[in-house]
Design an enzyme around this catalytic site. Sequence first.
Site, PDB file in Angstrom:
ATOM      1  N   GLY A 276       0.827  -1.195   0.000  1.00  0.00           N
ATOM      2  CA  GLY A 276       0.000   0.000   0.000  1.00  0.00           C
ATOM      3  C   GLY A 276       0.863   1.248   0.000  1.00  0.00           C
ATOM      4  O   GLY A 276       2.051   1.211   0.331  1.00  0.00           O
ATOM      5  N   CYS A 277       0.267   2.369  -0.384  1.00  0.00           N
ATOM      6  CA  CYS A 277       1.040   3.600  -0.505  1.00  0.00           C
ATOM      7  C   CYS A 277       1.500   4.106   0.856  1.00  0.00           C
ATOM      8  O   CYS A 277       2.680   4.407   1.050  1.00  0.00           O
ATOM      9  CB  CYS A 277       0.226   4.657  -1.250  1.00  0.00           C
ATOM     10  SG  CYS A 277      -1.458   4.888  -0.657  1.00  0.00           S
ATOM     11  N   TYR A 278       0.581   4.194   1.812  1.00  0.00           N
ATOM     12  CA  TYR A 278       0.991   4.658   3.139  1.00  0.00           C
ATOM     13  C   TYR A 278       2.029   3.715   3.772  1.00  0.00           C
ATOM     14  O   TYR A 278       3.032   4.182   4.315  1.00  0.00           O
ATOM     15  CB  TYR A 278      -0.217   4.783   4.067  1.00  0.00           C
ATOM     16  CG  TYR A 278      -1.136   5.960   3.800  1.00  0.00           C
ATOM     17  CD1 TYR A 278      -0.676   7.269   3.886  1.00  0.00           C
ATOM     18  CD2 TYR A 278      -2.487   5.769   3.510  1.00  0.00           C
ATOM     19  CE1 TYR A 278      -1.532   8.360   3.677  1.00  0.00           C
ATOM     20  CE2 TYR A 278      -3.350   6.851   3.300  1.00  0.00           C
ATOM     21  CZ  TYR A 278      -2.863   8.133   3.394  1.00  0.00           C
ATOM     22  OH  TYR A 278      -3.712   9.202   3.194  1.00  0.00           O
ATOM     23  N   PRO A 279       1.803   2.386   3.711  1.00  0.00           N
ATOM     24  CA  PRO A 279       2.806   1.481   4.299  1.00  0.00           C
ATOM     25  C   PRO A 279       4.178   1.586   3.640  1.00  0.00           C
ATOM     26  O   PRO A 279       5.202   1.453   4.318  1.00  0.00           O
ATOM     27  CB  PRO A 279       2.186   0.089   4.101  1.00  0.00           C
ATOM     28  CG  PRO A 279       0.714   0.346   4.087  1.00  0.00           C
ATOM     29  CD  PRO A 279       0.569   1.665   3.373  1.00  0.00           C
ATOM     30  N   THR A 280       4.215   1.807   2.324  1.00  0.00           N
ATOM     31  CA  THR A 280       5.521   1.914   1.668  1.00  0.00           C
ATOM     32  C   THR A 280       6.368   2.985   2.331  1.00  0.00           C
ATOM     33  O   THR A 280       7.525   2.766   2.711  1.00  0.00           O
ATOM     34  CB  THR A 280       5.330   2.247   0.171  1.00  0.00           C
ATOM     35  OG1 THR A 280       4.743   1.119  -0.475  1.00  0.00           O
ATOM     36  CG2 THR A 280       6.655   2.576  -0.506  1.00  0.00           C
TER      37      THR A 280
END
Lengths: 328, 328, 328, 328
Positions: A137-141
Amino acid sequence: MDNYPLNIGILGAGGYSGREAARLVAGHPKLRIAFATSESEAGTPVSRIARGAEGMLMRAENAPLGECDAVLLCLPHGESIKWAERARAAGAKVVDLSADLRVRTPQTPAWAREAVYGLPELHREKIAGADLVANPGCYPTAALLALAPLIDEELIAGPVIIDAASGVTGAGRSPKKDLLFAEVAEDFRAYAVGNVHRHLAEMRDQAVMLGGGGAPELVFTPHLLPVRRGILETIYVPLRERVESPFRLWENAFAGEPFVEVMDDRMPALADVVGTNRVAIGATMVDGVTRPMLLVVAAIDNLVKGAAGQAVQNLNLMFGLDETEGLL
Amino acid sequence: MDNYPLNIGILGAGGYSGREAARLVAGHPKLRIAFATSESEAGTPVSRIARGAEGMLMRAENAPLGECDAVLLCLPHGESIKWAERARAAGAKVVDLSADLRVRTPQTPAWAREAVYGLPELHREKIAGADLVANPGCYPTAALLALAPLIDEELIAGPVIIDAASGVTGAGRSPKKDLLFAEVAEDFRAYAVGNVHRHLAEMRDQAVMLGGGGAPELVFTPHLLPVRRGILETIYVPLRERVESPFRLWENAFAGEPFVEVMDDRMPALADVVGTNRVAIGATMVDGVTRPMLLVVAAIDNLVKGAAGQAVQNLNLMFGLDETEGLL
Amino acid sequence: MDNYPLNIGILGAGGYSGREAARLVAGHPKLRIAFATSESEAGTPVSRIARGAEGMLMRAENAPLGECDAVLLCLPHGESIKWAERARAAGAKVVDLSADLRVRTPQTPAWAREAVYGLPELHREKIAGADLVANPGCYPTAALLALAPLIDEELIAGPVIIDAASGVTGAGRSPKKDLLFAEVAEDFRAYAVGNVHRHLAEMRDQAVMLGGGGAPELVFTPHLLPVRRGILETIYVPLRERVESPFRLWENAFAGEPFVEVMDDRMPALADVVGTNRVAIGATMVDGVTRPMLLVVAAIDNLVKGAAGQAVQNLNLMFGLDETEGLL
Amino acid sequence: MDNYPLNIGILGAGGYSGREAARLVAGHPKLRIAFATSESEAGTPVSRIARGAEGMLMRAENAPLGECDAVLLCLPHGESIKWAERARAAGAKVVDLSADLRVRTPQTPAWAREAVYGLPELHREKIAGADLVANPGCYPTAALLALAPLIDEELIAGPVIIDAASGVTGAGRSPKKDLLFAEVAEDFRAYAVGNVHRHLAEMRDQAVMLGGGGAPELVFTPHLLPVRRGILETIYVPLRERVESPFRLWENAFAGEPFVEVMDDRMPALADVVGTNRVAIGATMVDGVTRPMLLVVAAIDNLVKGAAGQAVQNLNLMFGLDETEGLL
């Protein structure tokens, strides 16, 4: 090289990450678009979303899964997993950009448990050997790249607060009143407050993979920014002890990484990363508090390093290509 | 009432808060603009910045300080204090929108120590009796209204993190490359990171005034938003114990306050407050962490409740007018 | 005054012009919201869209048309006319903000032919005596006020080009992909090119009403601006002869008009009118062309003078109130 | 080829077109930055503006003009010409992005009269043989490509109206109050109204070069858009006679042109061209007017096809490279 270009199928090419994936594949020297699907735009030329690409967008059910080397799944969460299964059955490698394969639950079927978490800076070797990759996911990256060195060095002394803001493409391209220009412009708001965002489970799972029992508690608040692209995360980390020149932690952990930019003189901004596959990271100790606290700021383009760019980075690894091919 | 309208002088009417002050005074039923100054725009009609106002903008040195009931000082930090002294000497009441009178240092002269901190919801009575008011900073206004009930109830158990974002008018109207449209649009960035922003001292002083030795440590990170107006603060508060229905804390503390809106079903957004003198506050417990943590979100318009509107609210109190006059 | 406040029903209060109408009526000293309808938001408090208003949004079919003095119809084009008929049958005066009553066709029923075109600066007396008013479209409002003095003075010598740009609220609040923030931001585009926009018929009809056989041909190109509100029209008018100080034409034609601002030193911008019920007009001769050409620029807020504000101005006239009441 | 990369000096690399030029040269396979100058940023790394570039920004007076194959002059109008002269004297080819060499006046010195107008789609051969190129202005680039086929076919029957809108980077990077985010956002305005913009002389000169005595009169109104990049021109052309399928005119005139995109089904928008070196052109007849009128819409990125991209396209021609090198 007889085998190039590799044939890549793109399912869900009408959304923002799907269109970005189509553009990246079309511009990649060793990949080509084998087919691209969009339920709402089927029958229109693929060249509308990826200049120079051939053929027409088709419905997913007509996609010739067996005729491509790999598929990128840019489908809504919940719909993706069945296409992952079909594509694997047809012999294609899979990079799934949805959340479906990122977090294992008791219901996750056996074949899906083979999915490798596709964050190359942390799991490069596994990805290189994988046929099934769960694209982060974008936030987790951004969060995991910001936290990994701190977890690794066992420096974290308490709950980590991840205060994040994303451009609107992170919310997808389905027409929703909340995402109209007249609603978003000149506004700014928190959403999914109180630690209830779907990405939290993914961050926690991965933090545990990195840190085991020593993984920190996470508090995560996303906000909606009136910009099109980009994620900025401002992260507050209680430390066991004060660290001098904290940016060195990332310089050491990510030495030689082509897509990690450590800033030693200022904090990253969206403008540093939008349009690129890079993550930019800066860090500084917080003044005037009794117990040591570190401030980390990480920025990515949510559609590139946070989605389609990272997917292509994974494809490059999975097919033994130069990891940066098509991404610089 | 023979005495109305009161004559209000505005020094520094060319900046964003000065222009907003001019508009509010011009539209106020019991105030009028006695004069307005702007070094760069002297000689142009006041009506350019406040429709219907009379006369010409003048240079501050020509301002007839003795002919007005009060002055609003909308001058740069550091320049304001001398005009406060002159206006007091000329017999005018003073509301200073700069930072000059907000924080006392050993160098603060005796007369300036009389300044009352002009946050009406916390210091209404003192303001009503004051001739010299230090109008709060924009970030501290939101933060202190968000934290006051928690400090008062002695609920805070550790350092409080104030992650804040402001529209560009908060940075003033001087032409700077960083504030050009082409630099700010589609960007988002933290600044003054690591607890070094000037507003911190103000927040800390006021927190100590409210909480004495029990005042919490504060960590403050401002960000620059691509919007014109508005401040949103997302505040993380470690609590001594879990609180049910936390919005009740603000409902109780601010019952009857005309400019405090407590949200019981969602978090405030900029769109809820821009163009108004209100602060909107919401709160929720954070899930999934071991030690209780409260999330508070507070929003104001930085030019209204965070500057000119609050200044008029203070004038209303200082002259015995209805506190909401000219502000609804 | 025993009769105040007048009871105003608002049909279609969920869209942008409907919400603006609700806010203006709620803040008007002599009007109140009798009811407000929204199919998609029925059951939620009216105060969500108009602070301080009472009651709940309802479905249109439940609206007590007979219990109000007038209704504002903020419904989609094509749906409005039946509610106009019902409201008239129930004895309520009607201001219709849709296009349904603006242009007469052979199909227009007899009762609807009574509709007066509600542009007060041109038709004040008729509006004052009307029970049924067709509130002008946003583009025609600006265009007709810009052109009326030129038509009246018979100055126009050829086709008039109206090059116009509007903020996105002009396109309504229905969720459409084209209107998402990520599509509109950083973009600009013409639409309905080649003289095919619906507003053209309205402009032409009204131009003929003003100028008879001498009405000019019109060429109209609208564009979509990445702003929320406002219309700017840049109008090119071939003239019979050169005019000195052309702004005087509007100064003379609209002397004393409270909502017309003629600029004698520069051209209007959106920032001059957004949030107000004013039209701002400027004009200059074009240099360096053989045959005389006049450039006129007109600006309005599409939701105020271009919709809800003008509707309230019409209500004020229809009920004998001060024309500016609730609009300054 | 032993001679690659060619050494390119960039004067004025701190502004928007200069930075874009630096990025394009740095990413070009056969060019490299020999030096880059910026008076205000001298001493900071060139890599700050062009990733991967080496060395430090220097003051123009220190630039080693003799050590490069060509210079790109991205200097303010009026300052550029002296550097053009020095660079020519030092043996470097010159592409001047300022207006200094575009329009010949009686004062233009003999050496400067050799400058070729660098619009490759119209003057390819001359450019290929030139050592001194005047890079066209942004507005003229779009206008001339839109008008050239119409002038060539002698179709124009009267004054041409060019209604244009540009993003803010067109106004340069000097800090000016008018260009602050808080001034530009949510606004839209015309400027240089009445045919007084500097670019008009350039357009007229070039129109005469194309059409001789039959060149049309031009009326030009630019507007400032709240976007960062892009120019859209909506052009009204009185025609001698109606034209069917007018897009064919540009398809024929620009067949095979790599950077001209003729749209046959819709009009171009900024989003079609921003970030590219393309011009997109669409056209349609205007309905409902007595004398035939054609509407043409042309769009470019003002910093690419309107400045730095076109400059690189010119360099490619001047050095016998593929015209598209470094630009796709």
